[in-house]
Design an enzyme around this catalytic site. Sequence first.
Site, PDB file in Angstrom:
ATOM      1  N   THR A   1      81.650 -21.183 -16.201  1.00 62.36           N
ATOM      2  CA  THR A   1      81.781 -21.737 -14.844  1.00 62.36           C
ATOM      3  C   THR A   1      82.247 -20.695 -13.840  1.00 62.36           C
ATOM      4  O   THR A   1      81.829 -20.696 -12.686  1.00 62.36           O
ATOM      5  CB  THR A   1      82.822 -22.895 -14.856  1.00 62.36           C
ATOM      6  OG1 THR A   1      82.338 -23.905 -15.726  1.00 62.36           O
ATOM      7  CG2 THR A   1      83.037 -23.483 -13.485  1.00 62.36           C
TER       8      THR A   1
ATOM      9  N   SER B   1      79.077 -21.320 -22.136  1.00 62.85           N
ATOM     10  CA  SER B   1      79.629 -21.028 -23.472  1.00 62.85           C
ATOM     11  C   SER B   1      79.229 -22.065 -24.519  1.00 62.85           C
ATOM     12  O   SER B   1      79.460 -21.863 -25.705  1.00 62.85           O
ATOM     13  CB  SER B   1      81.144 -20.854 -23.414  1.00 62.85           C
ATOM     14  OG  SER B   1      81.794 -22.086 -23.348  1.00 62.85           O
TER      15      SER B   1
END
Length: 362
Positions: free
Chosen positions: A35, A80
């Site tokens: 992010t 991720s």
Amino acid sequence: MLYNQFSGYKYFLYLVQIKIIMSNNRILMIYTGGTIGMYKDLETGVLVPFDFTQLLNRIPELQLIDKEIDTISFEQPIDSSNVRPYHWVQLAEIIEQHYDNYDGFVILHGSDTMAYTASALSFMLENLSKPVIFTGSQLPIGDLRTDAKENIITSIQIAGSYEGDRPVVPEVGIYFEFKLLRGNRTLKASSEHFNAFDSPNYLPLAQSGVDLKFFKNRILPVPDGIFNAHTGLEENIVVVKLHPAITESYLSHIINLPEIKAIILETYGSGNAPVAGWFLDLIREAIENKSIHIINITQCQKGRIVPDKYETGRKLMAIGVYNGKDLTTEAALTKMMYLLSKKLSRKGIKSAFERPLRGEMS
Ligand code: ASP
């Protein structure tokens, strides 16, 4: 731009020097995605990763840090959730390749699987004597209320903290929302709070307030041996969480998977499991006939395995299940992946598994 080849996986390294000052302090920042470096795609409205060089432009405060900061980015930054063990190998190899040239490493990583990557790296980086600090953020760097800037800036400060020639944090840590935690003790505890990580069984290594306060008695000592990045990992391990509706057929299918080497069994409370005949027989069969390593860890976030507390725990351990003590699932999984790639004897694996290698259990 450098071109590198790690473990048969090709990608580009972008070396961007953002500040050069007369100092010996050099930090390598490795951007993997998450992010922290994402933006909102106007067509779909979802967050997607963007180029790392743009990320750096968004933190002019880095110019104030009295360090030389070099950066490397994965060619394709990833959310991720897409992390695979070969990404851990890439990170270990990048650190190994640059180990002598930097005082510390900061890894920007999505928070979703950060605890897995930090745990894996803690085992793979043998005799680590430099800080490797993971960080990320809950809001993208461009967001007005972003938590990214503080996380990055303090992580760099931690990675560069030395007393003489001794690093203050010679281990793998996760820095998030004013706390530095031991990487292999953490889990992602919140998907909505800035305080996203928890280390339920080990106190923070440092706290950031008006001062950056290190708790030195909780930090690992500098190891004696020579640094080495171990890049072998056994991937055929499953995590099984017990629940009251678990069936014989489900467990039987798992232990009969031909390639399976180990099972991380998340049991109840202090290590308890059903005493039903079919359950214990299957666990026994897995250990005795199939040589599967079975690890007992608790599905509680806080606490540890106490094998002799209840009959339901004692019976399981008597069969030959290993004691995972107070390991997190992330640490148990990655410790097993690491140890099974070492080609130790069964006895050697059990004995190494049940003792702390990197401060991951007490
Ligand atoms: N989905 C994101 C990731 O893990 C979330 C984050 O970065 O915090 O890559």
